[in-house]
Design a protein around this motif. Structure first.
Motif, PDB file in Angstrom:
ATOM      1  N   PHE A 105       0.859  -1.186   0.000  1.00 46.96           N
ATOM      2  CA  PHE A 105       0.000   0.000   0.000  1.00 46.96           C
ATOM      3  C   PHE A 105       0.893   1.233   0.000  1.00 46.96           C
ATOM      4  O   PHE A 105       1.971   1.234   0.592  1.00 46.96           O
ATOM      5  CB  PHE A 105      -0.913   0.018   1.237  1.00 46.96           C
ATOM      6  CG  PHE A 105      -2.033  -0.979   1.173  1.00 46.96           C
ATOM      7  CD1 PHE A 105      -3.086  -0.810   0.287  1.00 46.96           C
ATOM      8  CD2 PHE A 105      -2.025  -2.098   1.987  1.00 46.96           C
ATOM      9  CE1 PHE A 105      -4.124  -1.737   0.225  1.00 46.96           C
ATOM     10  CE2 PHE A 105      -3.055  -3.030   1.929  1.00 46.96           C
ATOM     11  CZ  PHE A 105      -4.100  -2.844   1.046  1.00 46.96           C
ATOM     12  N   SER A 106       0.439   2.295  -0.649  1.00 47.83           N
ATOM     13  CA  SER A 106       1.270   3.489  -0.774  1.00 47.83           C
ATOM     14  C   SER A 106       1.347   4.258   0.539  1.00 47.83           C
ATOM     15  O   SER A 106       0.368   4.367   1.272  1.00 47.83           O
ATOM     16  CB  SER A 106       0.721   4.406  -1.865  1.00 47.83           C
ATOM     17  OG  SER A 106       1.505   5.584  -1.936  1.00 47.83           O
ATOM     18  N   TYR A 107       2.533   4.793   0.806  1.00 49.22           N
ATOM     19  CA  TYR A 107       2.749   5.694   1.940  1.00 49.22           C
ATOM     20  C   TYR A 107       2.699   7.152   1.486  1.00 49.22           C
ATOM     21  O   TYR A 107       2.875   8.054   2.290  1.00 49.22           O
ATOM     22  CB  TYR A 107       4.129   5.441   2.565  1.00 49.22           C
ATOM     23  CG  TYR A 107       4.297   4.111   3.279  1.00 49.22           C
ATOM     24  CD1 TYR A 107       4.338   2.917   2.572  1.00 49.22           C
ATOM     25  CD2 TYR A 107       4.432   4.057   4.666  1.00 49.22           C
ATOM     26  CE1 TYR A 107       4.511   1.706   3.218  1.00 49.22           C
ATOM     27  CE2 TYR A 107       4.612   2.845   5.322  1.00 49.22           C
ATOM     28  CZ  TYR A 107       4.650   1.671   4.599  1.00 49.22           C
ATOM     29  OH  TYR A 107       4.826   0.474   5.247  1.00 49.22           O
ATOM     30  N   HIS A 108       2.494   7.382   0.210  1.00 48.01           N
ATOM     31  CA  HIS A 108       2.610   8.738  -0.338  1.00 48.01           C
ATOM     32  C   HIS A 108       1.246   9.371  -0.566  1.00 48.01           C
ATOM     33  O   HIS A 108       0.453   8.880  -1.365  1.00 48.01           O
ATOM     34  CB  HIS A 108       3.370   8.703  -1.671  1.00 48.01           C
ATOM     35  CG  HIS A 108       4.793   8.238  -1.528  1.00 48.01           C
ATOM     36  ND1 HIS A 108       5.530   7.772  -2.584  1.00 48.01           N
ATOM     37  CD2 HIS A 108       5.603   8.173  -0.446  1.00 48.01           C
ATOM     38  CE1 HIS A 108       6.747   7.447  -2.162  1.00 48.01           C
ATOM     39  NE2 HIS A 108       6.810   7.669  -0.865  1.00 48.01           N
ATOM     40  N   LEU A 109       0.968  10.465   0.129  1.00 52.49           N
ATOM     41  CA  LEU A 109      -0.265  11.232  -0.049  1.00 52.49           C
ATOM     42  C   LEU A 109      -1.514  10.397   0.194  1.00 52.49           C
ATOM     43  O   LEU A 109      -2.571  10.678  -0.362  1.00 52.49           O
ATOM     44  CB  LEU A 109      -0.306  11.864  -1.458  1.00 52.49           C
ATOM     45  CG  LEU A 109       0.787  12.904  -1.738  1.00 52.49           C
ATOM     46  CD1 LEU A 109       0.734  13.361  -3.185  1.00 52.49           C
ATOM     47  CD2 LEU A 109       0.643  14.100  -0.805  1.00 52.49           C
ATOM     48  N   ASP A 163       0.920  -0.596   8.053  1.00 47.79           N
ATOM     49  CA  ASP A 163       2.243  -0.605   8.676  1.00 47.79           C
ATOM     50  C   ASP A 163       2.108  -0.650  10.195  1.00 47.79           C
ATOM     51  O   ASP A 163       2.680  -1.516  10.873  1.00 47.79           O
ATOM     52  CB  ASP A 163       2.995   0.660   8.223  1.00 47.79           C
ATOM     53  CG  ASP A 163       4.456   0.680   8.615  1.00 47.79           C
ATOM     54  OD1 ASP A 163       4.747   0.674   9.825  1.00 47.79           O
ATOM     55  OD2 ASP A 163       5.311   0.717   7.717  1.00 47.79           O
ATOM     56  N   ILE A 183       8.171  -4.340   5.554  1.00 42.39           N
ATOM     57  CA  ILE A 183       8.962  -3.757   4.471  1.00 42.39           C
ATOM     58  C   ILE A 183       8.083  -2.702   3.810  1.00 42.39           C
ATOM     59  O   ILE A 183       7.087  -3.042   3.170  1.00 42.39           O
ATOM     60  CB  ILE A 183       9.352  -4.815   3.415  1.00 42.39           C
ATOM     61  CG1 ILE A 183      10.085  -5.984   4.070  1.00 42.39           C
ATOM     62  CG2 ILE A 183      10.196  -4.186   2.312  1.00 42.39           C
ATOM     63  CD1 ILE A 183      10.259  -7.182   3.141  1.00 42.39           C
ATOM     64  N   PRO A 184       8.404  -1.409   3.981  1.00 42.49           N
ATOM     65  CA  PRO A 184       7.568  -0.380   3.357  1.00 42.49           C
ATOM     66  C   PRO A 184       7.873  -0.319   1.869  1.00 42.49           C
ATOM     67  O   PRO A 184       8.793   0.366   1.442  1.00 42.49           O
ATOM     68  CB  PRO A 184       7.973   0.899   4.093  1.00 42.49           C
ATOM     69  CG  PRO A 184       9.354   0.653   4.590  1.00 42.49           C
ATOM     70  CD  PRO A 184       9.554  -0.832   4.697  1.00 42.49           C
ATOM     71  N   ALA A 185       7.112  -1.059   1.084  1.00 44.46           N
ATOM     72  CA  ALA A 185       7.460  -1.233  -0.324  1.00 44.46           C
ATOM     73  C   ALA A 185       6.703  -0.283  -1.236  1.00 44.46           C
ATOM     74  O   ALA A 185       7.234   0.179  -2.235  1.00 44.46           O
ATOM     75  CB  ALA A 185       7.192  -2.674  -0.743  1.00 44.46           C
ATOM     76  N   GLY A 186       5.460   0.008  -0.899  1.00 45.87           N
ATOM     77  CA  GLY A 186       4.653   0.803  -1.812  1.00 45.87           C
ATOM     78  C   GLY A 186       4.327   0.010  -3.061  1.00 45.87           C
ATOM     79  O   GLY A 186       4.823  -1.101  -3.255  1.00 45.87           O
ATOM     80  N   PRO A 187       3.482   0.577  -3.915  1.00 52.36           N
ATOM     81  CA  PRO A 187       3.100  -0.134  -5.135  1.00 52.36           C
ATOM     82  C   PRO A 187       4.106   0.111  -6.256  1.00 52.36           C
ATOM     83  O   PRO A 187       4.955   0.984  -6.159  1.00 52.36           O
ATOM     84  CB  PRO A 187       1.753   0.495  -5.479  1.00 52.36           C
ATOM     85  CG  PRO A 187       1.867   1.898  -4.962  1.00 52.36           C
ATOM     86  CD  PRO A 187       2.798   1.861  -3.771  1.00 52.36           C
ATOM     87  N   VAL A 242      13.584  -7.620  -3.799  1.00 46.75           N
ATOM     88  CA  VAL A 242      13.368  -7.523  -2.351  1.00 46.75           C
ATOM     89  C   VAL A 242      12.792  -8.833  -1.814  1.00 46.75           C
ATOM     90  O   VAL A 242      13.206  -9.329  -0.766  1.00 46.75           O
ATOM     91  CB  VAL A 242      12.432  -6.337  -2.034  1.00 46.75           C
ATOM     92  CG1 VAL A 242      11.921  -6.399  -0.603  1.00 46.75           C
ATOM     93  CG2 VAL A 242      13.158  -5.015  -2.286  1.00 46.75           C
ATOM     94  N   PHE A 270       0.441   3.535   5.882  1.00 43.82           N
ATOM     95  CA  PHE A 270       0.675   3.691   7.321  1.00 43.82           C
ATOM     96  C   PHE A 270      -0.318   2.881   8.153  1.00 43.82           C
ATOM     97  O   PHE A 270       0.026   2.381   9.216  1.00 43.82           O
ATOM     98  CB  PHE A 270       0.605   5.171   7.716  1.00 43.82           C
ATOM     99  CG  PHE A 270       1.716   5.990   7.112  1.00 43.82           C
ATOM    100  CD1 PHE A 270       2.976   6.005   7.688  1.00 43.82           C
ATOM    101  CD2 PHE A 270       1.515   6.718   5.956  1.00 43.82           C
ATOM    102  CE1 PHE A 270       4.011   6.745   7.132  1.00 43.82           C
ATOM    103  CE2 PHE A 270       2.539   7.462   5.391  1.00 43.82           C
ATOM    104  CZ  PHE A 270       3.790   7.478   5.972  1.00 43.82           C
TER     105      PHE A 270
END
Lengths: 301, 301
Positions: B20-24, B32, B43-47, B56, B29
Motif C-alpha cells: 500500500f502506498s505511503y505517499h499522499l 504498517d 517492508i515499506p514497499a509501496g506499489p 526484495v 501507514f
C-alpha cells in the motif's frame, strides 16, 4: 535528522512537505521522524505526482520542503507555469543530489531558503548546513573521519579523503562505516556558533577502482604499495592511453628521491597489480588534494 | 488494522511486504502500524517497481503480503514469467479493490491464503475476513450501522444500505461518518468464534445522485418525500428514457394503496425535485433489496 532540520530553520508548527520516498528506502522515514521530533507536522508526499502535489500545497499550505533540490525546482516551475500557488513554502532541506550555486541562486530567487543535509540510508543525517553557509557541520550523533581511500588511515585535516562514520546507536551501531563519498575537514568552527567539526560538501565518489589492460586496479592495492615503502608519502596512479594501449604511471611523493627507490616501487607495482608501469618520484605535497589515489585520464568516448 | 491482520493469520515474526502506498494517502501507514502492533516486521514497499519488488522478495523473503489483490497477482505473474522466487509469501491481506471469486481461486492456487479487509483512509480497518470466510467481521473499535442512502435512518438487519461508522478515538473521533459504500448486516455470528456483527462484502457505491432533464436528483430528496408520507414504506425512483426524453417513476411500498395517495406522492415528487413523474404503489417488501433509492436505467452509451 531533527538537528539538521532545526539548523535549516524548521520549527515546531511548521508543515513539512516530505518528498523523499517512503518506498523501499529509508529516506522518507529519516526526514519524517526528524521533523516530527522537533514538532513539525509532516505530509508524507513522496516524489512524483507533480499535479497532485500542487493540489496538496494549495490545500494544506506547507511551510517547508524536504527532498531533492531537483524536485523542488520541478515543483516551483510547475506552479509558475500553471499559475498555482506554492508560495507557502519558504524553507527547505535538500539532499540526495548536487546543489550547485546556480540552482541555489534560483531557488533563493523564488523565495525559498534551502539548506543541504548530508545523510545516508544507514545512519540518517551525517552533517548539515547552517545559516553560516560555511561547509556542513557534523551531527553530534556520529564520529566522522576522513581517510585515504582504500585504507582506514585518517588523512591530515584539510586533505580530501573518504568519509568514514561511527555511530554508537545501541540498536544499530556502525563502527567505521566507509561511505564511498569524498570530503575534507574544514579548519576552525562555524560563525553560526555551532562548535562541532565541519566538512566541505560532497567532493565526488571515493571508489576509484578501474580496469587497466582488462585487470581491476583498486585503491586498496595502492595502499598496499604504500605500506611496503614507508619512505614515500602519498601515491597516485595515473592511467592513460598511449598509442592504442592502456598505460600506468605511479606518482609517489618523497623527500629523498633515488633511482633505487623508483626501481623498488616499480617492482612493488607489478607484484601487487600484476601490471607494469612507470614510476615518477615527486616532491612532498605536490600531488593534488582531491582524494584521488587512482586518476583515470582515459577518454571514455 | 492489527486485529484484521491477526485474523488473516499474520503473527509475530512475520515479514510483511506492504505494497500500500505511503505517499499522499494513509493506506501504507494504516497497514504498517497494524502489522507492527502485532509484532510483524514491515517492508515499506509501496506499489509499483515490480522488478525491484522481486529483488526484495528474494532477498528478504517476506512471509506475508499487504496490498491490492491486483498487485499481488501482478507480482506473482511477474515472478512466474521471470523465473523469480516469490514462494516465501504464503499469506496476504488484500483491500482497496474487488476480490472476485475467480481471482481468489487463482491466488489460492499459487499457494497464498488471502483475506479481505475493508478499510478507509479516515478510520483504518472497519471490518475483516476470518478463516470462516463468511462475510466480514466488524472491528471492535468501530460502531457500524447500515442506513437508507440519503438518510441517517438504520435499515432492518439484512437490508442493503449505506455503511455509517462511529469511532470514539479520543484524538480523532468520527460520529456517524457515512462512507458511501453499500453493504448489509449478516444474521448470526461467525463459525470462527468471533462474536461481533458481520457484514456482507462491498455491494457497490451508495451515492446514487443523478441528473434528470438536466436537474440533479439526490437520495436525500427521496428521503424528504418519504418523510412527508409516513404511510409509505421504501421508495425507489426509477429513471428511464421514453422516446427521446428522460422520465421518472416513483415506486412506493404501501399496505393500503389509493389514488389519492398516489396523487399526493406525485405532488411531493414535483415539489421536492422540481420534476414531474409517474407514481406506482407496490406491495410492502416487493422492491429489490439492493440499497438503491434511485435506479438509473438509462443506457449511457
Amino acid at each position: 535528522s531533527g538537528r539538521g532540520l532545526f539548523a535549516a530553520g524548521f520549527r515546531r508548527g511548521d508543515i513539512v512537505l516530505n518528498t523523499f520516498s517512503y518506498h523501499l528506502t529509508p529516506g522518507g522515514f529519516i526526514l519524517d521522524s526528524g521533523a516530527r521530533a522537533i514538532g513539525c507536522v509532516v505530509i508524507p508526499a513522496g516524489p512524483g505526482n507533480t499535479e497532485q502535489q500542487l493540489e496538496v500545497i494549495e490545500h494544506l499550505r506547507p511551510t517547508a520542503y524536504a527532498g531533492t533540490p531537483d524536485f523542488l525546482k520541478i515543483l516551483l516551475d510547475a506552479a509558475e507555469q500553471k499559475g498555482r500557488n506554492a508560495g507557502s513554502i519558504r524553507k527547505a532541506v535538500v539532499s540526495g543530489a548536487a546543489f550547485p550555486p546556480s540552482l541555489q541562486a534560483e531557488i533563493k530567487r523564488r523565495g525559498v531558503d534551502a539548506y543541504q543535509i548530508y545523510a545516508t540510508a544507514d545512519l540518517g543525517c551525517i552533517a548539515y548546513e547552517s545559516p553560516a553557509r560555511e561547509g556542513l557541520i557534523v551531527n553530534e550523533d556520529v564520529l566522522l573521519e576522513i581517510v585515504r581511500p582504500g585504507t582506514g588511515e585518517p588523512v591530515p585535516d584539510g586533505e580530501v579523503g573518504e568519509i568514514v562514520v561511527t555511530s554508537f546507536d545501541h540498536d544499530h551501531p556502525w563502527i567505521r562505516l566507509a561511505l564511498g563519498d569524498l570530503s575534507a575537514i574544514m579548519p576552525g568552527t562555524s560563525p553560526c556558533g555551532r562548535t562541532n567539526v565541519r566538512i566541505r560538501g560532497w567532493l565526488g565518489r571515493a571508489d576509484q577502482t578501474t580496469k587497466v589492460k582488462g585487470m581491476f586496479v583498486r585503491p586498496e592495492q595502492l595502499a598496499e604499495i604504500g605500506k611496503r615503502h614507508p619512505e614515500v608519502g602519498r601515491l597516485r596512479l595515473v592511467v592513460t592511453r598511449e598509442g592504442e594501449a592502456d598505460a600506468m604511471a605511479l606518482l609517489a611523493e618523497c623527500a629523498q628521491p633515488s633511482d633505487a627507490l623508483a626501481q623498488r616501487l616499480a617492482e612493488s607495482l607489478r607484484a601487487v597489480t600484476k601490471l607494469g608501469g612507470r614510476v615518477e618520484l615527486v616532491a612532498p605535497s605536490s600531488l593534488p588534494n582531491d582524494g584521488k589515489v587512482i586518476e583515470d585520464r582515459r577518454a571514455l568516448t
